[in-house]
Design an enzyme around this catalytic site. Structure first.
Site, short mmCIF file in Angstrom:
data_model
loop_
_atom_site.label_atom_id
_atom_site.label_comp_id
_atom_site.label_asym_id
_atom_site.label_seq_id
_atom_site.Cartn_x
_atom_site.Cartn_y
_atom_site.Cartn_z
N GLU A 177 1.07 -0.50 0.32
CA GLU A 177 0.25 -0.57 -0.09
C GLU A 177 0.89 1.56 0.15
O GLU A 177 1.66 1.09 0.34
CB GLU A 177 -0.37 0.22 1.97
CG GLU A 177 -1.51 1.55 1.29
CD GLU A 177 -2.33 1.47 2.77
OE1 GLU A 177 -3.47 0.97 3.04
OE2 GLU A 177 -1.98 2.29 3.78
N THR A 201 -3.96 4.87 -1.43
CA THR A 201 -5.15 5.50 -0.42
C THR A 201 -6.18 6.83 -1.28
O THR A 201 -5.53 6.46 -2.57
CB THR A 201 -5.15 5.76 0.70
OG1 THR A 201 -3.88 6.71 0.80
CG2 THR A 201 -4.59 4.18 1.11
N ALA A 233 -7.44 10.30 4.52
CA ALA A 233 -9.11 9.69 5.80
C ALA A 233 -10.17 10.42 5.20
O ALA A 233 -10.53 11.34 5.15
CB ALA A 233 -8.36 11.19 6.75
N HIS A 290 -8.32 2.94 -3.62
CA HIS A 290 -9.14 2.84 -2.70
C HIS A 290 -9.88 3.98 -2.96
O HIS A 290 -9.69 5.03 -3.36
CB HIS A 290 -8.33 2.96 -0.92
CG HIS A 290 -7.05 2.87 -0.91
ND1 HIS A 290 -6.99 2.30 0.47
CD2 HIS A 290 -6.31 1.06 -1.76
CE1 HIS A 290 -6.11 1.49 0.99
NE2 HIS A 290 -6.03 1.12 -0.67
N ARG A 322 -15.87 1.88 3.90
CA ARG A 322 -16.54 2.25 4.51
C ARG A 322 -15.96 4.31 4.61
O ARG A 322 -16.38 5.38 4.54
CB ARG A 322 -17.33 2.34 5.86
CG ARG A 322 -18.85 3.42 6.52
CD ARG A 322 -18.10 3.43 8.05
NE ARG A 322 -17.21 3.65 8.43
CZ ARG A 322 -17.29 3.62 9.82
NH1 ARG A 322 -18.74 3.56 10.27
NH2 ARG A 322 -16.70 4.45 10.84
N ASP A 329 -12.62 5.84 7.91
CA ASP A 329 -12.85 6.69 9.01
C ASP A 329 -14.18 7.72 9.15
O ASP A 329 -13.75 8.35 7.86
CB ASP A 329 -11.29 6.61 9.13
CG ASP A 329 -10.69 5.76 9.47
OD1 ASP A 329 -11.55 4.84 9.91
OD2 ASP A 329 -9.47 6.11 9.34
N TYR A 351 -10.99 -7.05 9.82
CA TYR A 351 -10.30 -6.36 11.37
C TYR A 351 -10.50 -7.55 12.09
O TYR A 351 -10.82 -8.07 12.67
CB TYR A 351 -11.49 -5.37 12.31
CG TYR A 351 -11.10 -4.32 10.90
CD1 TYR A 351 -10.71 -3.02 10.57
CD2 TYR A 351 -11.94 -4.11 10.27
CE1 TYR A 351 -11.08 -1.71 10.02
CE2 TYR A 351 -12.25 -2.70 9.44
CZ TYR A 351 -11.84 -2.02 8.75
OH TYR A 351 -11.84 -0.30 9.03
N HIS A 388 -13.45 -4.75 14.66
CA HIS A 388 -13.77 -3.42 14.16
C HIS A 388 -13.94 -2.40 15.44
O HIS A 388 -14.98 -3.33 16.84
CB HIS A 388 -14.65 -2.71 13.30
CG HIS A 388 -15.05 -1.31 12.80
ND1 HIS A 388 -15.54 -0.40 13.49
CD2 HIS A 388 -14.51 -1.18 11.87
CE1 HIS A 388 -15.16 0.40 12.08
NE2 HIS A 388 -15.02 -0.16 11.49
N GLN A 395 4.25 6.53 14.85
CA GLN A 395 3.78 5.90 14.18
C GLN A 395 2.72 4.50 15.48
O GLN A 395 1.84 4.30 15.00
CB GLN A 395 4.78 4.54 13.32
CG GLN A 395 4.68 5.34 12.18
CD GLN A 395 5.02 3.78 10.90
OE1 GLN A 395 6.85 3.51 11.37
NE2 GLN A 395 4.94 3.24 10.49
#
Length: 293
Positions: free
Chosen positions: A16, A47, A50, A77, A107, A109, A143, A147, A210
């Site tokens: 990614e 990606t 956000a 994404h 979905r 964040d 997850y 999640h 991180q």
């Protein structure tokens, strides 16, 4: 060849990346991608930022570069929470024009202070829309440690099954640092008749910032072994980086030995880190044989 077919032949290794900040993200990412190209990953995902509020054009451009210039399958994404059906259709049209046919449907964040559009409140809504509005293969997220918004893991897996039934063709997991959690999750998913490939998401943690971000955003529990290693080298950036890479390598060795479908490396655009991990594990992936259908 569809990505799902690749899983039948080998243990998949993928990356990614994200669009860098600044006015010229393509210039900044191009060298990184060329260095990742030398590894010959099975695909590279890009990606959108956000909540889907990032630079849409940059994601399209970078995915097109991966697909058409590097000749590596690109996965783009699309987070749906803050986008309308018109927005998503526009993205799908752009990706199709760049011959990008693999979409990671999320979905997305929640962003504090921003009200969701309401067209895609759940990932399965987005999956259905994508499958109805173009010839795309859809990838979804899962997850291993549940999640954050799910009542419990059983509920989370029930909704995951629903997402797969809507057309999701393979899954990529959220990052984790305890392989047993991934094995337990995979077993429960298979028991729920989720038979699509499940890739393990691995992030090499190379700095203290991180760790704080992971704990804050993903809610991923950090095992004692991991915290002990990170705390030991927190004041030594070089040692911290080497320890984080070593931890990721150890996870990957164990995952491949246990027959994982694939490993998806969250590179954070650090090509040299990815190269070191590949150098230490490539014989494991190269030794993987054709899997039974």
């Amino acid at each position: 060849m569809k990505l799902t077919e690749v899983f039948k032949q080998k243990t998949v290794f993928s990356f990614e990346v994200f669009p860098p900040h600044g006015k010229t993200p393509l210039v900044k990412i191009k060298q990184t991608l060329e260095e990742l190209e030398d590894i010959h990953p099975d695909f590279i995902s890009v990606t959108l930022g956000a909540g889907g509020t990032g630079k849409r054009d940059s994601t399209v451009e970078i995915a097109g570069l991966i697909q058409n210039d590097l000749h590596i399958p690109a996965v783009a994404h699309i987070p749906g929470l803050y986008q309308s059906k018109k927005d998503v259709q526009g993205l799908l049209d752009q990706f199709a024009a760049h011959h990008v046919t693999n979409i990671m449907a999320l979905r997305g964040d929640r962003v504090p202070g921003h009200e969701p559009v309401g067209d895609f409140d759940h990932a399965d809504d987005l999956v259905k829309f994508i499958k109805q509005n173009g010839d795309f293969d859809v990838i979804g997220a899962c997850y291993p440690q549940c999640h954050q918004e799910a009542k419990d893991i059983a509920t989370d897996i029930r909704f995951l099954k629903q997402k797969v039934d809507c057309g999701t063709e393979h899954l990529i997991s959220q990052l984790f640092f305890d392989n047993q959690c991934f094995y337990d999750f995979t077993k429960q998913a298979r028991q729920a008749d989720i038979i699509v490939p499940i890739e393990a998401g691995i992030m090499p943690v190379t700095n203290q910032k991180q760790i704080a971000r992971i704990a804050d955003i993903s809610g991923t529990p950090l095992p004692e072994k991991f915290l002990t290693i990170m705390n030991r080298y927190v004041d030594n950036p070089e040692a911290m980086r080497d320890a984080g890479i070593a931890y990721a390598i150890d996870q990957i060795v164990d995952l491949v030995a246990h027959g994982v479908d694939g490993v998806h490396l969250y590179t954070m655009n650090h090509s040299q880190v990815a190269q070191r991990i590949w150098a230490a594990t490539k014989t494991l992936f190269e030794a993987s044989t054709t899997k039974p259908v």
